[in-house]
Design an enzyme around this catalytic site. Sequence first.
Site, PDB file in Angstrom:
ATOM      1  N   HIS A   1      -0.902  -4.564   4.200  1.00  0.00           N
ATOM      2  CA  HIS A   1      -2.253  -4.875   4.666  1.00  0.00           C
ATOM      3  C   HIS A   1      -2.256  -5.854   5.838  1.00  0.00           C
ATOM      4  CE1 HIS A   1      -2.094  -8.361   1.703  1.00  0.00           C
ATOM      5  NE2 HIS A   1      -2.683  -8.940   2.719  1.00  0.00           N
TER       6      HIS A   1
ATOM      7  N   ASP B   1       2.185  -2.285  -1.164  1.00  0.00           N
ATOM      8  CA  ASP B   1       1.703  -3.252  -0.175  1.00  0.00           C
ATOM      9  C   ASP B   1       2.864  -3.891   0.594  1.00  0.00           C
ATOM     10  OD1 ASP B   1      -0.118  -4.622   1.334  1.00  0.00           O
ATOM     11  OD2 ASP B   1      -0.559  -6.158  -0.167  1.00  0.00           O
TER      12      ASP B   1
ATOM     13  N   SER C   1      -0.170 -14.071   3.496  1.00  0.00           N
ATOM     14  CA  SER C   1       0.225 -12.715   3.130  1.00  0.00           C
ATOM     15  C   SER C   1       1.502 -12.288   3.827  1.00  0.00           C
ATOM     16  CB  SER C   1      -0.877 -11.724   3.512  1.00  0.00           C
ATOM     17  OG  SER C   1      -1.639 -11.370   2.403  1.00  0.00           O
TER      18      SER C   1
END
Length: 396
Positions: free
Chosen positions: A144, A174, A253
């Site tokens: 993402h 992911d 992230s």
Amino acid sequence: MTDPLLWLDGDPTDGRRARVPEPGPEPARPGPSAPPPPPPPSSGMGGFRAALAGGLVSAVLVGGAALGLGLVDTGGPATTTATAAPPAAASPAPASTSVGARKQGDVAAIYAAASPGVVSIRTDSGSGTGFVVDPDGTLVTNAHVVGSSSRVQIQFADDRTATAEVRGVDRSSDLALLHVDTAQTGRLHALSFADSSTVRTGQLAVAIGSPFGLPQTATAGIVSGTGRHIQAPDGFQIDSVIQTDAPINPGNSGGPLLDANGRVVGVNSQIETGGSGNGNVGIGFAVPSNTVRDVIPRLQRGETIRRAYLGVSTTTGSDPGAVVGDLTEGGPAEQAGLRAGDVIVAVGGTAVRTPDDVAAAIQDRHPGETVAISVQRGGSRTTIDVRLAARPQQAP
């Protein structure tokens, strides 16, 4: 709620001055002067005194090891690793990425060992973090974070920048694979992996990343739980996730979650926001390192990762088993004859006690494989053979 997009929209650091380099370790202060040595004995034999200098003992990460990634360090901090092949003489060995025995659990030592392998990432639509897994140019981040980008900009700990190519994306885990040209950057500082199946609640956890655009930020806490589940960008479930209270925020992230030896146990991916804000409330989630070790080599080989799909949603009932709720219209389970209200009690001969057991049993299989599903229906037990399909690009 859980925020599946733990990244930043835009760059909050625009206009800021360049980050001041991290100061090196303070030089050791000399001790008191030693008294002069006694005169030599009359025999004329010279006397010598030897001083032993203490140092950190660490395992060296070697490129080109198992699965095409950095060698997995499964031993203690003083474990020695062997190379799959000797490095070229002209290439310097990568710096140590594990923390020595005398520094185990020292957050400053963990940061010093790992931070050169952590990068900030910028895309056209946001920013995040990544880290090096192979000194020859392979990096990992979240799917993402890169989104639909084919190239991203990365910044190393010493403020060097480079363009990285997005070589592969797996939205179901992911994870994304990046590659940089080491002819331009030089040999990189790769991080080593721990076996995430050995992670235990209560152990030290250190996160390094770029929260809110602040590069090379280190935070520390503990592993708060294991075996959690989060939703992947494609809407399916990621299993065996590690929960931590180490503060992670938008921009973290894709960064590493490290253990007391400085080894990667997970890839920071999501946080529980607990309200309308998107800041940390002490609950973060990391995709486990064993998933990275499975997915990234497959992306390196250019594979499109296909996962098995049953096509049911299940819930917990009053008795052991998984109660079938919705069935995907035309999906494998419906076509085989499963019905809403059936209680799945075994998959492939393995007992099912909770819905998680169903997911675990299916994820280890392949599209096109036939599996026996045992269900309780109307007071009797029946077994139905289901031919698994390939998981769709997005959960129904």
